[in-house]
Design an enzyme around this catalytic site. Sequence first.
Site, PDB file in Angstrom:
ATOM      1  N   ASP A  90     -16.200   1.087  -9.205  1.00  0.00           N
ATOM      2  CA  ASP A  90     -16.355   2.534  -9.324  1.00  0.00           C
ATOM      3  C   ASP A  90     -17.002   2.871 -10.666  1.00  0.00           C
ATOM      4  O   ASP A  90     -17.218   1.992 -11.503  1.00  0.00           O
ATOM      5  CB  ASP A  90     -15.017   3.236  -9.134  1.00  0.00           C
ATOM      6  CG  ASP A  90     -13.983   2.838 -10.170  1.00  0.00           C
ATOM      7  OD1 ASP A  90     -14.356   2.227 -11.190  1.00  0.00           O
ATOM      8  OD2 ASP A  90     -12.791   3.126  -9.964  1.00  0.00           O
ATOM      9  N   ASP A 270     -10.092   2.478  -0.161  1.00  0.00           N
ATOM     10  CA  ASP A 270      -9.379   1.713  -1.189  1.00  0.00           C
ATOM     11  C   ASP A 270      -8.193   2.536  -1.645  1.00  0.00           C
ATOM     12  O   ASP A 270      -8.201   3.759  -1.538  1.00  0.00           O
ATOM     13  CB  ASP A 270     -10.291   1.416  -2.389  1.00  0.00           C
ATOM     14  CG  ASP A 270     -10.373   2.622  -3.335  1.00  0.00           C
ATOM     15  OD1 ASP A 270      -9.642   2.664  -4.338  1.00  0.00           O
ATOM     16  OD2 ASP A 270     -11.165   3.561  -3.041  1.00  0.00           O
ATOM     17  N   CYS A 308       4.504  -9.555  12.094  1.00  0.00           N
ATOM     18  CA  CYS A 308       3.557  -9.920  11.038  1.00  0.00           C
ATOM     19  C   CYS A 308       3.464 -11.439  10.901  1.00  0.00           C
ATOM     20  O   CYS A 308       4.475 -12.140  10.901  1.00  0.00           O
ATOM     21  CB  CYS A 308       4.005  -9.306   9.718  1.00  0.00           C
ATOM     22  SG  CYS A 308       2.897  -9.655   8.323  1.00  0.00           S
ATOM     23  N   CYS A 310       1.832 -12.869   8.209  1.00  0.00           N
ATOM     24  CA  CYS A 310       1.416 -13.168   6.835  1.00  0.00           C
ATOM     25  C   CYS A 310       2.227 -14.333   6.274  1.00  0.00           C
ATOM     26  O   CYS A 310       3.267 -14.730   6.822  1.00  0.00           O
ATOM     27  CB  CYS A 310       1.567 -11.929   5.944  1.00  0.00           C
ATOM     28  SG  CYS A 310       3.250 -11.593   5.365  1.00  0.00           S
ATOM     29  N   CYS A 313       5.986 -13.397   5.597  1.00  0.00           N
ATOM     30  CA  CYS A 313       6.829 -13.256   6.789  1.00  0.00           C
ATOM     31  C   CYS A 313       7.016 -14.578   7.528  1.00  0.00           C
ATOM     32  O   CYS A 313       8.046 -14.788   8.177  1.00  0.00           O
ATOM     33  CB  CYS A 313       6.223 -12.217   7.723  1.00  0.00           C
ATOM     34  SG  CYS A 313       6.424 -10.513   7.125  1.00  0.00           S
ATOM     35  N   HIS A 339       2.297  -9.554   1.422  1.00  0.00           N
ATOM     36  CA  HIS A 339       2.683  -8.912   2.680  1.00  0.00           C
ATOM     37  C   HIS A 339       2.021  -7.545   2.848  1.00  0.00           C
ATOM     38  O   HIS A 339       1.438  -7.243   3.903  1.00  0.00           O
ATOM     39  CB  HIS A 339       4.196  -8.757   2.781  1.00  0.00           C
ATOM     40  CG  HIS A 339       4.595  -7.865   3.929  1.00  0.00           C
ATOM     41  ND1 HIS A 339       4.602  -8.316   5.236  1.00  0.00           N
ATOM     42  CD2 HIS A 339       4.927  -6.543   3.977  1.00  0.00           C
ATOM     43  CE1 HIS A 339       4.930  -7.319   6.033  1.00  0.00           C
ATOM     44  NE2 HIS A 339       5.137  -6.234   5.303  1.00  0.00           N
TER      45      HIS A 339
END
Length: 373
Positions: A90, A270, A308, A310, A313, A339
């Site tokens: 940015d 974002d 999930c 991930c 998890c 996560h």
Amino acid sequence: MIFTIDQTDKKARACTIKTAHSTIQTPVFMPVGTVGAVKALDAIDLNTLLKPEIILGNTYHLYLRPGDKIIKNQGGLHNFTKFNKSFLTDSGGFQAFSLSDNVKIDENGILFRSHIDGSKHKFTPQSVLDIQYNLNSDIMMILDDLVALPATKERLSNSIKRTTKWAKESIEYHRAQQLKGIGLKQNIFAIIQGGTDLEFRKISANELTELDFDGFAIGGLSVGEANNQMYDTVEFTTPLMPKDKPRYLMGVGTPEDLIENIYRGVDMFDCVMPTRNARNGTLFTTFGKINIKAAKYKEDSNPLDSNCNCYTCQNYSRAYLNHLYRAKELTYFRLATIHNLHYYLNLMKQAREAILQERFEEFRKEFYAKREA
């Protein structure tokens, strides 16, 4: 940059953006790596566990520390951080505005004091691009005059006039630098301002889209206005943006915000929410948020989210995360951040698949139904 629209489902879009460093499929959520690192993670976590195609870096913070020239000498952000996919940076204008006690905005730029040592600095449309050339980011945001809400019509009018002036200076400077061989593989996005005033949004969008930018962002939202005002502003603004270029909503937001704004035609997002909330004990799941600090999780052997897959998890329980948080163990920050970011990135993949199948409206209803179950 190569931009293609793969499928539309009413206003929702599934697109592909190709930069010098990666192929980005939208809708996309960009994890925030403010100072060249996503908090609590390193490039190995990103490249092997989460696999985002793009993350965000902050021009203001990287300019002040370690300095954009140091990063250039280290091979740019990609070599310095070892994250080899795309970076969006940015302009730093929001941070200069929000972190400095003494900010002066004039027609030439933003004069501010460093939040680190109080030293004086000035951002101009040209200087923020020079910083980003040194960073070698794939997408560079130009300097804009953001407005805190609520704001008077006079302040909004001055903001969009100054934003257009700076946009013209930015695109002229960038194209001139490219003729010198600088920034040839870097793309430049403009930022539409106007607060929640639809007439000012229309003026800003019309003025900016006449210029030769690679993409366009909606800025100045999620700064205290009501959610319905944000959604109405986005719904009004996206049709004013080019269909054949990326649309980026800056600094937004909750999972609900992402779904609602995909529904209204946004491609890129974002927000610090998934990483910040992870550190504070709030974790996102298919069925809503959970507060891992709660005593009821002390003996809960279930994963954070049974839906999930991930790393966290697949390997650890709610009880373990509860213990780590209460013990102030640093490992907690990494596992929780993995996560939450996986949840956000996976939500975008699911949204894209629904758009490709032209069933986004059904997906949106299922998203809310699971939260209400």
